[in-house]
Design an enzyme around this catalytic site. Structure first.
Site, PDB file in Angstrom:
ATOM      1  N   LYS A   1      12.066  35.522  -2.332  1.00 26.56           N
ATOM      2  CA  LYS A   1      11.170  34.551  -1.693  1.00 26.56           C
ATOM      3  C   LYS A   1      11.919  33.253  -1.377  1.00 26.56           C
ATOM      4  O   LYS A   1      11.853  32.745  -0.261  1.00 26.56           O
ATOM      5  CB  LYS A   1       9.996  34.230  -2.622  1.00 26.56           C
ATOM      6  CG  LYS A   1       9.199  33.000  -2.193  1.00 26.56           C
ATOM      7  CD  LYS A   1       8.088  32.674  -3.158  1.00 26.56           C
ATOM      8  CE  LYS A   1       8.447  31.713  -4.254  1.00 26.56           C
ATOM      9  NZ  LYS A   1       8.467  30.289  -3.905  1.00 26.56           N
ATOM     10  N   ASN A   2      12.624  32.726  -2.372  1.00 25.94           N
ATOM     11  CA  ASN A   2      13.227  31.406  -2.202  1.00 25.94           C
ATOM     12  C   ASN A   2      14.343  31.403  -1.166  1.00 25.94           C
ATOM     13  O   ASN A   2      14.675  30.355  -0.622  1.00 25.94           O
ATOM     14  CB  ASN A   2      13.741  30.877  -3.543  1.00 25.94           C
ATOM     15  CG  ASN A   2      12.587  30.396  -4.416  1.00 25.94           C
ATOM     16  OD1 ASN A   2      11.436  30.354  -3.979  1.00 25.94           O
ATOM     17  ND2 ASN A   2      12.899  30.043  -5.663  1.00 25.94           N
TER      18      ASN A   2
ATOM     19  N   CYS B   1       3.982  23.688  -6.068  1.00 20.51           N
ATOM     20  CA  CYS B   1       3.510  23.906  -7.433  1.00 20.51           C
ATOM     21  C   CYS B   1       3.287  22.580  -8.158  1.00 20.51           C
ATOM     22  O   CYS B   1       3.959  21.589  -7.881  1.00 20.51           O
ATOM     23  CB  CYS B   1       4.554  24.695  -8.213  1.00 20.51           C
ATOM     24  SG  CYS B   1       4.474  26.457  -7.945  1.00 20.51           S
TER      25      CYS B   1
ATOM     26  N   ARG C   1       8.639  16.189  -8.117  1.00 23.29           N
ATOM     27  CA  ARG C   1       9.295  16.898  -7.021  1.00 23.29           C
ATOM     28  C   ARG C   1       9.408  16.095  -5.722  1.00 23.29           C
ATOM     29  O   ARG C   1       8.850  16.472  -4.685  1.00 23.29           O
ATOM     30  CB  ARG C   1       8.607  18.239  -6.754  1.00 23.29           C
ATOM     31  CG  ARG C   1       8.582  19.127  -7.969  1.00 23.29           C
ATOM     32  CD  ARG C   1       8.097  20.504  -7.661  1.00 23.29           C
ATOM     33  NE  ARG C   1       9.141  21.354  -7.103  1.00 23.29           N
ATOM     34  CZ  ARG C   1       8.964  22.638  -6.817  1.00 23.29           C
ATOM     35  NH1 ARG C   1       7.798  23.184  -7.009  1.00 23.29           N
ATOM     36  NH2 ARG C   1       9.955  23.348  -6.356  1.00 23.29           N
TER      37      ARG C   1
ATOM     38  N   ASP D   1      12.935  29.084 -13.158  1.00 14.79           N
ATOM     39  CA  ASP D   1      11.891  29.993 -12.672  1.00 14.79           C
ATOM     40  C   ASP D   1      11.692  31.217 -13.563  1.00 14.79           C
ATOM     41  O   ASP D   1      10.808  32.034 -13.306  1.00 14.79           O
ATOM     42  CB  ASP D   1      12.215  30.452 -11.239  1.00 14.79           C
ATOM     43  CG  ASP D   1      11.954  29.353 -10.224  1.00 14.79           C
ATOM     44  OD1 ASP D   1      11.384  28.311 -10.592  1.00 14.79           O
ATOM     45  OD2 ASP D   1      12.308  29.555  -9.041  1.00 14.79           O
TER      46      ASP D   1
ATOM     47  N   ARG E   1       1.608  34.079  -4.224  1.00 14.55           N
ATOM     48  CA  ARG E   1       2.595  33.274  -3.506  1.00 14.55           C
ATOM     49  C   ARG E   1       3.990  33.861  -3.670  1.00 14.55           C
ATOM     50  O   ARG E   1       4.828  33.719  -2.771  1.00 14.55           O
ATOM     51  CB  ARG E   1       2.600  31.825  -4.029  1.00 14.55           C
ATOM     52  CG  ARG E   1       1.377  31.032  -3.619  1.00 14.55           C
ATOM     53  CD  ARG E   1       1.559  29.581  -3.959  1.00 14.55           C
ATOM     54  NE  ARG E   1       2.920  29.176  -3.657  1.00 14.55           N
ATOM     55  CZ  ARG E   1       3.615  28.281  -4.344  1.00 14.55           C
ATOM     56  NH1 ARG E   1       3.069  27.659  -5.365  1.00 14.55           N
ATOM     57  NH2 ARG E   1       4.840  27.974  -4.015  1.00 14.55           N
TER      58      ARG E   1
HETATM   59  C1  UD1 Z   1      13.887  25.433  -5.691  1.00 16.86           C
HETATM   60  C2  UD1 Z   1      13.025  26.663  -5.812  1.00 16.86           C
HETATM   61  C3  UD1 Z   1      12.232  26.627  -7.116  1.00 16.86           C
HETATM   62  C4  UD1 Z   1      13.177  26.414  -8.294  1.00 16.86           C
HETATM   63  C5  UD1 Z   1      14.086  25.197  -8.067  1.00 16.86           C
HETATM   64  C6  UD1 Z   1      15.146  25.029  -9.157  1.00 16.86           C
HETATM   65  C7  UD1 Z   1      12.468  27.233  -3.535  1.00 16.86           C
HETATM   66  C8  UD1 Z   1      11.417  27.384  -2.514  1.00 16.86           C
HETATM   67  N1  UD1 Z   1      12.102  26.738  -4.710  1.00 16.86           N
HETATM   68  O1  UD1 Z   1      12.998  24.322  -5.647  1.00 16.86           O
HETATM   69  O2  UD1 Z   1      11.534  27.871  -7.254  1.00 16.86           O
HETATM   70  O3  UD1 Z   1      12.409  26.215  -9.458  1.00 16.86           O
HETATM   71  O4  UD1 Z   1      14.769  25.327  -6.812  1.00 16.86           O
HETATM   72  O5  UD1 Z   1      15.909  26.170  -9.264  1.00 16.86           O
HETATM   73  O6  UD1 Z   1      13.611  27.592  -3.323  1.00 16.86           O
HETATM   74  N2  UD1 Z   1      14.586  16.444  -6.839  1.00 16.86           N
HETATM   75  C9  UD1 Z   1      14.546  15.094  -6.572  1.00 16.86           C
HETATM   76  N3  UD1 Z   1      14.695  14.688  -5.270  1.00 16.86           N
HETATM   77  C10 UD1 Z   1      14.873  15.566  -4.244  1.00 16.86           C
HETATM   78  C11 UD1 Z   1      14.930  16.945  -4.541  1.00 16.86           C
HETATM   79  C12 UD1 Z   1      14.787  17.358  -5.848  1.00 16.86           C
HETATM   80  O7  UD1 Z   1      14.383  14.271  -7.462  1.00 16.86           O
HETATM   81  O8  UD1 Z   1      14.984  15.147  -3.091  1.00 16.86           O
HETATM   82  C13 UD1 Z   1      14.454  16.907  -8.254  1.00 16.86           C
HETATM   83  C14 UD1 Z   1      13.257  17.792  -8.488  1.00 16.86           C
HETATM   84  O9  UD1 Z   1      12.092  17.044  -8.730  1.00 16.86           O
HETATM   85  C15 UD1 Z   1      13.720  18.587  -9.689  1.00 16.86           C
HETATM   86  C16 UD1 Z   1      15.222  18.750  -9.463  1.00 16.86           C
HETATM   87  O10 UD1 Z   1      15.564  17.737  -8.530  1.00 16.86           O
HETATM   88  O11 UD1 Z   1      13.499  17.876 -10.872  1.00 16.86           O
HETATM   89  C17 UD1 Z   1      15.660  20.080  -8.920  1.00 16.86           C
HETATM   90  O12 UD1 Z   1      14.871  20.419  -7.824  1.00 16.86           O
HETATM   91  P1  UD1 Z   1      15.405  21.347  -6.637  1.00 16.86           P
HETATM   92  O13 UD1 Z   1      16.623  22.060  -7.083  1.00 16.86           O
HETATM   93  O14 UD1 Z   1      15.490  20.527  -5.407  1.00 16.86           O
HETATM   94  O15 UD1 Z   1      14.209  22.375  -6.502  1.00 16.86           O
HETATM   95  P2  UD1 Z   1      13.523  22.896  -5.191  1.00 16.86           P
HETATM   96  O16 UD1 Z   1      14.548  23.093  -4.126  1.00 16.86           O
HETATM   97  O17 UD1 Z   1      12.323  22.091  -4.884  1.00 16.86           O
END
Ligand code: UD1
Length: 423
Positions: free
Chosen positions: A22-23, A118, A123, A308, A400
């Site tokens: 999915k991701n 979620c 985030r 995850d 989802r």
């Molecule tokens: C993706 C995955 C999610 C997984 C996560 C971590 C998808 C659709 N989702 O989410 O299932 O749990 O990676 O492996 O691929 N952060 C910030 N600022 C930003 C971006 C992120 O502060 O601009 C923080 C987030 O709040 C979190 C951390 O960075 O605490 C890591 O998040 P990130 O790796 O970006 O996760 P996602 O890409 O949202």
């Protein structure tokens, strides 16, 4: 609203096919916006989230055909019809935000709602936006929308992320493919989904090197062509079924699973006393009697233990012969499954980002409530291992991210069915 009813106790036995991730699929879908030629994705999962993305891309003018029999998605963005991603579509799923970069790179401007997703902490998307600013985009946030413009095109830049973000790495990579000049992403995420996206973009004519390491180098090109790409197998789906097989004392072949993408989970499973073997067709998970052993672990960016799979691993460790400590370092507020697991008799004490799980010999079925995608499936795992009946309410979260979950589990002997909740 649907609910899932499980009568626990049956060890899972059989073969479960693993579908595309999915991701990864969601970001590959966004990549279709970068080219005027068709992008064809094979091994696509058919999920609520991928359908949300299909709807959003359709709104943006992409022509999409889904061929169910072959799990193939054909996306053709001959022209971009709209550069506005509305709130109603983006709020349903955070990954929809990933259309911003491709739109910006292809047509020079985009207006995209700030995302939902979620309920697992704040985030934010600040890292995504800083990356685009570094590439020369002007960004303003107005009334919940990000308005981004780079009317003379994006410019390659050196971007060092202050911490690892999967989404920001992928998003910057998508945009940089069409930027003028070279982009270097430092402290980049190294997840298999990043490598999958780079492989697909390179097949479309991008020039990306270093995906899968902490430093990704992208030489901008003026246009991308079409391509056909098979989505990488879902390591989170694989890990979920592996933990379910372990919790029920079963013997399951996870067909198509990638051993090399699950090293941290395999270490945990082996530490817990579960047999894991790489076979030609996939990954075999086996546990013949004996209690689960306690294991301490913390979630980390890849190749560390994936956040995850934290909830699902907690479900397994609820049955361990001793105490396990779990530290969640990626997301705040990601222990919402703990009080629900406690309804089945689990003993879990949560202090901030650490949970101490004191294993019990048996869990007992109970009604529970799903709170987010991965938390919901941890309740399914616990229900499969528990004595008696477990009812998981609010299962739309599961849809989802898991396709045919009940059918795949029932095919391995689980007593599990979906019911319509009484109004
Ligand atoms: C993706 C995955 C999610 C997984 C996560 C971590 C998808 C659709 N989702 O989410 O299932 O749990 O990676 O492996 O691929 N952060 C910030 N600022 C930003 C971006 C992120 O502060 O601009 C923080 C987030 O709040 C979190 C951390 O960075 O605490 C890591 O998040 P990130 O790796 O970006 O996760 P996602 O890409 O949202």
């Amino acid at each position: 609203m649907d609910r899932i009813v499980i009568t626990g106790g049956a060890p899972l036995k059989g073969t479960i096919p693993i579908y595309g991730a999915k991701n990864s699929a969601l970001k590959l879908q966004a990549a279709a916006l970068l080219s005027a030629d068709p992008l064809i994705l094979e091994n696509m999962p058919d999920l609520a989230d991928t359908r949300f993305m299909t709807q959003l891309l359709t709104t943006l003018g992409v022509e999409i055909t889904w061929i169910k029999e072959t799990r193939t998605l054909r996306m053709h963005a001959a022209e971009i019809g709209s550069t506005i991603a509305p709130y109603d579509q983006v709020r349903k799923m955070r990954a929809s935000f990933n259309v911003l970069g491709p739109l910006l790179a292809r047509v020079g401007h985009a207006t995209v709602s700030l995302p939902g997703g979620c309920a697992i902490g704040a985030r934010p998307v600040d890292l995504h936006l800083k990356a685009f600013e570094a590439m020369g985009a002007d960004i303003v946030i107005e009334q919940g929308y990000v308005k981004a413009a780079a009317l003379r095109g994006l410019k390659g830049a050196e971007i060092e992320f202050p911490f690892v973000s999967v989404g920001a790495t992928e998003h910057a990579m998508l945009a940089a493919t069409l930027a003028q000049g070279d982009t270097i992403l430092k402290n980049a995420a190294r997840e298999p989904e990043i490598v999958d996206l780079a492989d697909c973009l390179n097949a479309m004519g991008a020039r990306i090197e270093g995906a899968g390491t902490g430093e990704i180098r992208i030489k901008g090109v003026t246009s991308l062509s079409g391509a056909t790409h098979a989505v990488v197998p879902d390591r989170i789906e694989t890990g979920t079924f592996a933990l379910a097989a372990a919790a029920t004392g079963g013997n399951v072949l996870l067909q198509g699973a990638r051993f090399d993408h699950l090293q941290a989970l395999i270490k945990l499973l082996r530490g817990a006393g579960v047999e894991v073997d790489a076979e030609a067709r996939g990954l075999r998970i086996k546990r013949n009697g004996g209690r689960i052993q306690p294991v301490n672990f913390e979630t980390e960016p890849y190749p560390g233990f994936p956040t995850d799979l934290q909830a699902q691993a907690m479900a397994l460790l609820c049955l361990a012969d001793g105490q396990s400590r779990i530290r969640e370092t990626i997301f705040e507020n990601r222990f919402m499954h703990a009080p629900e697991l406690a309804r089945l008799g689990a003993q879990i004490a949560v202090h901030g980002n650490e949970a101490v799980v004191t294993g019990v010999e048996t869990l007992k079925g109970a009604p529970v409530m799903a709170t987010d995608l991965r938390a919901s499936v941890s309740l399914v795992i616990a229900g499969l291992a528990a004595e008696g009946e477990t009812i998981v309410n609010r299962v739309y979260h599961l849809d989802r991210g898991f396709e045919k979950l009940e059918a795949k589990l029932a095919g391995c002997g689980a007593q599990i069915e979906r019911q319509r909740e009484e109004q």
